[in-house]
Write an enzyme that holds these catalytic residues in place. Structure first.
Site, PDB file in Angstrom:
ATOM      1  N   LYS A   1       0.759  -1.434  -0.255  1.00 27.74           N
ATOM      2  CA  LYS A   1       0.179   0.086  -0.007  1.00 27.74           C
ATOM      3  C   LYS A   1       0.562   1.279   0.478  1.00 27.74           C
ATOM      4  O   LYS A   1       0.562   2.680  -0.839  1.00 27.74           O
ATOM      5  CB  LYS A   1      -0.859   0.187   1.242  1.00 27.74           C
TER       6      LYS A   1
ATOM      7  N   LYS B   1      -3.142 -11.261  -6.670  1.00 27.16           N
ATOM      8  CA  LYS B   1      -4.915 -12.060  -6.737  1.00 27.16           C
ATOM      9  C   LYS B   1      -5.955 -10.524  -6.862  1.00 27.16           C
ATOM     10  O   LYS B   1      -5.326  -9.380  -7.112  1.00 27.16           O
ATOM     11  CB  LYS B   1      -4.922 -11.696  -4.752  1.00 27.16           C
TER      12      LYS B   1
ATOM     13  N   LYS C   1      -9.437  -5.238  -4.227  1.00 26.81           N
ATOM     14  CA  LYS C   1     -10.281  -3.752  -4.698  1.00 26.81           C
ATOM     15  C   LYS C   1      -9.780  -2.640  -5.239  1.00 26.81           C
ATOM     16  O   LYS C   1     -10.337  -1.745  -6.002  1.00 26.81           O
ATOM     17  CB  LYS C   1     -10.394  -3.706  -3.569  1.00 26.81           C
TER      18      LYS C   1
HETATM   19  P1  TYM Z   1     -10.397  -6.237   3.521  1.00 31.18           P
HETATM   20  O1  TYM Z   1     -11.368  -5.490   3.733  1.00 31.18           O
HETATM   21  O2  TYM Z   1      -9.505  -5.992   2.186  1.00 31.18           O
HETATM   22  O3  TYM Z   1     -10.628  -7.495   2.975  1.00 31.18           O
HETATM   23  C1  TYM Z   1     -11.926  -8.343   3.532  1.00 31.18           C
HETATM   24  C2  TYM Z   1     -11.675  -9.921   3.701  1.00 31.18           C
HETATM   25  O4  TYM Z   1     -12.106 -10.443   1.784  1.00 31.18           O
HETATM   26  C3  TYM Z   1     -10.902 -11.089   2.292  1.00 31.18           C
HETATM   27  N1  TYM Z   1     -10.104 -11.273   0.304  1.00 31.18           N
HETATM   28  C4  TYM Z   1      -9.469 -11.749  -0.596  1.00 31.18           C
HETATM   29  N2  TYM Z   1      -9.931 -13.687   0.073  1.00 31.18           N
HETATM   30  C5  TYM Z   1     -10.265 -14.052  -1.016  1.00 31.18           C
HETATM   31  N3  TYM Z   1      -9.520 -14.141  -2.542  1.00 31.18           N
HETATM   32  C6  TYM Z   1      -9.261 -12.626  -2.772  1.00 31.18           C
HETATM   33  N4  TYM Z   1      -8.808 -12.187  -4.069  1.00 31.18           N
HETATM   34  C7  TYM Z   1      -9.742 -11.269  -1.674  1.00 31.18           C
HETATM   35  N5  TYM Z   1      -9.202 -10.301  -0.609  1.00 31.18           N
HETATM   36  C8  TYM Z   1      -9.850  -9.706   0.115  1.00 31.18           C
HETATM   37  C9  TYM Z   1      -9.546 -10.342   2.588  1.00 31.18           C
HETATM   38  O5  TYM Z   1      -8.682 -11.627   3.456  1.00 31.18           O
HETATM   39  C10 TYM Z   1     -10.190 -10.099   4.387  1.00 31.18           C
HETATM   40  O6  TYM Z   1     -11.022 -11.209   4.900  1.00 31.18           O
HETATM   41  N6  TYM Z   1      -7.216  -5.650   7.512  1.00 31.18           N
HETATM   42  C11 TYM Z   1      -8.914  -6.380   6.620  1.00 31.18           C
HETATM   43  C12 TYM Z   1     -10.082  -5.617   7.773  1.00 31.18           C
HETATM   44  C13 TYM Z   1      -9.796  -6.337   9.380  1.00 31.18           C
HETATM   45  C14 TYM Z   1     -10.044  -6.967   9.766  1.00 31.18           C
HETATM   46  C15 TYM Z   1     -10.095  -7.373  11.181  1.00 31.18           C
HETATM   47  C16 TYM Z   1      -9.931  -8.885   9.185  1.00 31.18           C
HETATM   48  C17 TYM Z   1      -9.274  -4.811   9.441  1.00 31.18           C
HETATM   49  N7  TYM Z   1      -9.545  -5.114  11.140  1.00 31.18           N
HETATM   50  C18 TYM Z   1     -10.131  -7.771  12.214  1.00 31.18           C
HETATM   51  C19 TYM Z   1     -10.354  -9.560  10.533  1.00 31.18           C
HETATM   52  C20 TYM Z   1      -9.557  -8.839  11.840  1.00 31.18           C
HETATM   53  C21 TYM Z   1      -8.832  -6.424   5.431  1.00 31.18           C
HETATM   54  O7  TYM Z   1      -8.102  -4.822   5.724  1.00 31.18           O
HETATM   55  O8  TYM Z   1      -9.556  -6.644   4.470  1.00 31.18           O
END
Ligand code: TYM
Length: 326
Positions: free
Chosen positions: A113, A194, A197
């Protein structure tokens, strides 16, 4: 036996895509049953990169509607917005004292990032400390996430253990739950990256709320390889394996077994598109209904935040007390 607690978080900004759905949201829905489930829309994490205030507000509400449309039921889980529960920021600060500069420097998501943004906030750097706080505030046993969160989860575990050994038993040490398939859905145009977003090649990203015809087109144009054998082999056949993995996650069938049904790439693409559309269509319909009544979603999220505060305030007080605050 007491019910086990599940917690996970998702960022409200950027477009929610098929990777988010298959890698995470689908499991949030499943784990509502038989667990005490808490899910959080992490707006405090979203502002670690610059956000437009009006857009942040709108996308936070939209994520609430999307999660409910996908099957999160406020009667069966706690669904809330992170900034409405002040203990997240409060414990986040305590966790910043518990993780080291060296550990944070090794986080690959920070490196990715910070390469992409001009203004690198200090919050982007300490982001994993807040994520640890999110999880630890709920005495969480299990955290359903996609594969890209593995490193953050390891850090949360290390932070919990370190805090406990310094200040006495305070936190439950959480475990991640990463699905065996669909933990890392790849971009349809660049199957070695991957699905993300912030992906530049939009044709490779299937959005949950995308027009169904457009989804079909994206699958038909998915990048494969120059062979003609349908085989599940992530390393040598990333495009085909990604399609098989998507189809597998949607149909709950094994990707190796699915591959045996196909002799042609074209048919695999068509069937995968169809299967994806069949799960996304009802979600889109339900989303449209919820979007017609934004006040109701806001009301449900407010109730969620109240319930979350009840749990979080107890754990935060425990941490505050053990750390020696007057
Ligand atoms: P975020 O918002 O980027 O993504 C949300 C969830 O989607 C999963 N994910 C994917 N899974 C499979 N294939 C992909 N291409 C893919 N892209 C995203 C992510 O692994 C995630 O589970 N840091 C975290 C948010 C967060 C969080 C937490 C998660 C903040 N606090 C506490 C768990 C526990 C994030 O940015 O997810």
């Amino acid at each position: 036996m007491t019910t086990q607690r599940v917690f996970s978080g998702i960022q409200p900004t950027g477009v929610a895509h098929l990777g988010n759905f298959l890698g995470a949201i689908k499991n949030y829905v499943r784990m509502q049953d038989g667990h005490d489930a808490v899910y959080c829309i992490v707006d405090l994490h979203a502002v670690t990169v610059p956000q437009d205030p009006a857009e942040l507000r709108a996308s936070t509400l939209r994520m609430g509607q999307l999660l409910m449309a996908a099957g999160l039921d406020p009667e069966r889980c706690i669904l809330f917005v992170q900034s409405q529960v002040p203990q997240h920021s409060q414990l986040g600060w305590l966790m910043e004292t518990t993780v080291s500069y060296g550990e944070l420097s090794r986080m690959t998501q920070f490196k990715d990032k910070s390469d992409r943004n001009e203004f690198i906030s200090s919050a982007l750097f300490t982001y994993p400390a807040l994520q640890a706080a999110d999880i630890l505030l709920y005495d969480t046993n299990f955290v359903p996430v996609g594969d890209d969160q593995r490193q953050h989860l390891e850090l949360a575990r290390d932070a919990a253990q370190r805090f406990n050994s310094r200040f006495g038993e305070t936190f439950v040490v959480p475990e991640h739950v990463i699905p065996p398939v669909a933990a890392r859905i790849m971009d349809l145009q660049r199957p070695n990256d991957k699905m993300s977003k912030s992906a530049e090649a939009e044709n490779g990203v299937v959005m949950i709320l995308e027009d169904l015809k457009s989804i079909e087109k994206k699958f038909k144009r998915a990048v494969t390889d120059s062979e003609d054998e349908v085989r599940f082999d992530r390393e040598n056949k990333p495009g085909i394996s990604n399609l098989l993995e998507i189809l597998s996650a949607v149909t709950d069938k094994n990707p190796v077994v699915l591959a045996e049904d196909y002799t042609q790439y074209g048919q695999l693409k068509i069937d995968t598109a169809e299967a994806v559309i069949s799960v996304l269509q009802p979600i889109q319909e339900r989303f449209a209904e919820l979007a017609a009544d934004p006040a109701e979603t806001q009301r449900l999220l407010t109730i969620g935040a109240e319930k979350a505060r009840e749990i979080a305030s107890v754990v935060y007080e425990r941490a505050r007390n053990n750390m020696g605050f007057l």
